[in-house]
Design a protein around this motif. Structure first.
Motif, PDB file in Angstrom:
ATOM      1  N   ILE A  61       0.838  -1.205   0.000  1.00  0.00           N
ATOM      2  CA  ILE A  61       0.000   0.000   0.000  1.00  0.00           C
ATOM      3  C   ILE A  61       0.871   1.253   0.000  1.00  0.00           C
ATOM      4  CG2 ILE A  61      -1.652   1.310   1.386  1.00  0.00           C
ATOM      5  CD1 ILE A  61      -2.846  -1.434   2.217  1.00  0.00           C
ATOM      6  N   TYR A  62       1.951   1.254   0.764  1.00  0.00           N
ATOM      7  CA  TYR A  62       2.858   2.386   0.770  1.00  0.00           C
ATOM      8  C   TYR A  62       3.431   2.634  -0.620  1.00  0.00           C
ATOM      9  CZ  TYR A  62       7.114   5.058   1.373  1.00  0.00           C
ATOM     10  OH  TYR A  62       8.101   5.988   1.229  1.00  0.00           O
ATOM     11  N   PHE A  63       3.882   1.561  -1.285  1.00  0.00           N
ATOM     12  CA  PHE A  63       4.475   1.727  -2.609  1.00  0.00           C
ATOM     13  C   PHE A  63       3.439   2.090  -3.669  1.00  0.00           C
ATOM     14  CE2 PHE A  63       8.120  -0.907  -1.000  1.00  0.00           C
ATOM     15  CZ  PHE A  63       9.047   0.111  -1.092  1.00  0.00           C
ATOM     16  N   ILE A  64       2.179   1.720  -3.478  1.00  0.00           N
ATOM     17  CA  ILE A  64       1.124   2.163  -4.402  1.00  0.00           C
ATOM     18  C   ILE A  64       1.034   3.684  -4.369  1.00  0.00           C
ATOM     19  CG2 ILE A  64      -1.382   2.284  -4.735  1.00  0.00           C
ATOM     20  CD1 ILE A  64      -1.553  -0.649  -4.071  1.00  0.00           C
ATOM     21  N   PHE A  65       0.964   4.242  -3.170  1.00  0.00           N
ATOM     22  CA  PHE A  65       0.837   5.693  -3.059  1.00  0.00           C
ATOM     23  C   PHE A  65       2.098   6.422  -3.501  1.00  0.00           C
ATOM     24  CE2 PHE A  65      -2.584   4.544   0.006  1.00  0.00           C
ATOM     25  CZ  PHE A  65      -3.613   5.130  -0.695  1.00  0.00           C
ATOM     26  N   SER A  66       3.255   5.868  -3.194  1.00  0.00           N
ATOM     27  CA  SER A  66       4.484   6.535  -3.631  1.00  0.00           C
ATOM     28  C   SER A  66       4.658   6.450  -5.139  1.00  0.00           C
ATOM     29  CB  SER A  66       5.690   5.948  -2.912  1.00  0.00           C
ATOM     30  OG  SER A  66       5.931   4.628  -3.349  1.00  0.00           O
ATOM     31  N   ASP A  67       4.301   5.312  -5.745  1.00  0.00           N
ATOM     32  CA  ASP A  67       4.401   5.192  -7.203  1.00  0.00           C
ATOM     33  C   ASP A  67       3.393   6.081  -7.916  1.00  0.00           C
ATOM     34  OD1 ASP A  67       6.461   3.430  -7.058  1.00  0.00           O
ATOM     35  OD2 ASP A  67       5.235   1.644  -7.398  1.00  0.00           O
ATOM     36  N   TYR A  68       2.225   6.216  -7.347  1.00  0.00           N
ATOM     37  CA  TYR A  68       1.205   7.047  -7.978  1.00  0.00           C
ATOM     38  C   TYR A  68       1.647   8.508  -8.029  1.00  0.00           C
ATOM     39  CZ  TYR A  68      -3.306   9.014  -9.181  1.00  0.00           C
ATOM     40  OH  TYR A  68      -4.314   9.690  -9.807  1.00  0.00           O
ATOM     41  N   ASN A  69       2.381   8.936  -7.022  1.00  0.00           N
ATOM     42  CA  ASN A  69       2.856  10.327  -6.994  1.00  0.00           C
ATOM     43  C   ASN A  69       4.094  10.543  -7.855  1.00  0.00           C
ATOM     44  OD1 ASN A  69       0.825  11.211  -5.293  1.00  0.00           O
ATOM     45  ND2 ASN A  69       1.968  10.623  -3.476  1.00  0.00           N
ATOM     46  N   LEU A  70       4.863   9.481  -8.135  1.00  0.00           N
ATOM     47  CA  LEU A  70       6.121   9.643  -8.856  1.00  0.00           C
ATOM     48  C   LEU A  70       6.011   9.414 -10.366  1.00  0.00           C
ATOM     49  CD1 LEU A  70       8.618   7.889  -6.422  1.00  0.00           C
ATOM     50  CD2 LEU A  70       8.279  10.325  -6.782  1.00  0.00           C
ATOM     51  N   TYR A  71       5.145   8.511 -10.808  1.00  0.00           N
ATOM     52  CA  TYR A  71       5.122   8.121 -12.213  1.00  0.00           C
ATOM     53  C   TYR A  71       3.935   8.729 -12.943  1.00  0.00           C
ATOM     54  CZ  TYR A  71       8.566   4.674 -10.833  1.00  0.00           C
ATOM     55  OH  TYR A  71       9.686   4.065 -10.358  1.00  0.00           O
ATOM     56  N   ASN A  72       4.000   8.638 -14.280  1.00  0.00           N
ATOM     57  CA  ASN A  72       2.861   9.113 -15.066  1.00  0.00           C
ATOM     58  C   ASN A  72       1.754   8.058 -15.032  1.00  0.00           C
ATOM     59  OD1 ASN A  72       3.867   7.136 -16.727  1.00  0.00           O
ATOM     60  ND2 ASN A  72       4.512   8.520 -18.344  1.00  0.00           N
ATOM     61  N   ASP A  73       0.628   8.364 -15.641  1.00  0.00           N
ATOM     62  CA  ASP A  73      -0.563   7.538 -15.492  1.00  0.00           C
ATOM     63  C   ASP A  73      -0.413   6.134 -16.078  1.00  0.00           C
ATOM     64  OD1 ASP A  73      -2.805  10.341 -15.939  1.00  0.00           O
ATOM     65  OD2 ASP A  73      -1.908   9.501 -14.139  1.00  0.00           O
ATOM     66  N   GLU A  74       0.272   5.980 -17.217  1.00  0.00           N
ATOM     67  CA  GLU A  74       0.366   4.655 -17.830  1.00  0.00           C
ATOM     68  C   GLU A  74       1.142   3.682 -16.956  1.00  0.00           C
ATOM     69  OE1 GLU A  74       1.898   7.121 -20.189  1.00  0.00           O
ATOM     70  OE2 GLU A  74      -0.064   7.707 -20.915  1.00  0.00           O
ATOM     71  N   ASP A  75       2.253   4.135 -16.391  1.00  0.00           N
ATOM     72  CA  ASP A  75       3.041   3.265 -15.523  1.00  0.00           C
ATOM     73  C   ASP A  75       2.318   2.976 -14.216  1.00  0.00           C
ATOM     74  OD1 ASP A  75       5.066   3.185 -17.384  1.00  0.00           O
ATOM     75  OD2 ASP A  75       6.200   4.812 -16.447  1.00  0.00           O
TER      76      ASP A  75
END
Length: 101
Positions: A61-75
């Motif tokens: 769950i932590y990495f979901i939120f961190s990835d959502y803030n760091l990457y663009n929508d497709e990734d």
């Protein structure tokens, strides 16, 4: 019963490896492997296995939120999809702990 346990263990290992490949985060994948090993080792370690499963879910769950803030929508969409699949597999495996005889 043994076949179902082995199927879930193989499924956790497969999804953990896929999660590692797609997202690049190794910590939840390694925790998933530890979760499998603790689950297979002994009946006395079921609670410890459950704690490791919960920690794995929290890190995902932590990495979901961190990835959502760091990457663009497709990734982010592909990574969130694999993360949700991994969380479901961990949930089904941890549910098997309470069904143990």
């Amino acid at each position: 019963m043994l076949g179902e346990k082995m199927f879930l263990n193989i499924l956790v290992a497969l999804v953990a490896t896929t999660y590692w490949y797609v997202t690049g985060h190794y910590l939840p994948a390694i925790l998933g492997y530890i979760f499998i090993l603790l689950f297979l080792y002994a009946d006395e370690l079921y609670f410890v296995s459950l704690v490791v499963g919960v920690i794995t879910l929290i890190t995902i769950i932590y990495f979901i939120f961190s990835d959502y803030n760091l990457y663009n929508d497709e990734d982010a969409i592909s990574q969130i999809g694999v993360s949700i699949l991994y969380m479901l597999v961990i949930f089904f495996q941890s549910r098997e702990i309470f069904n143990a005889d």
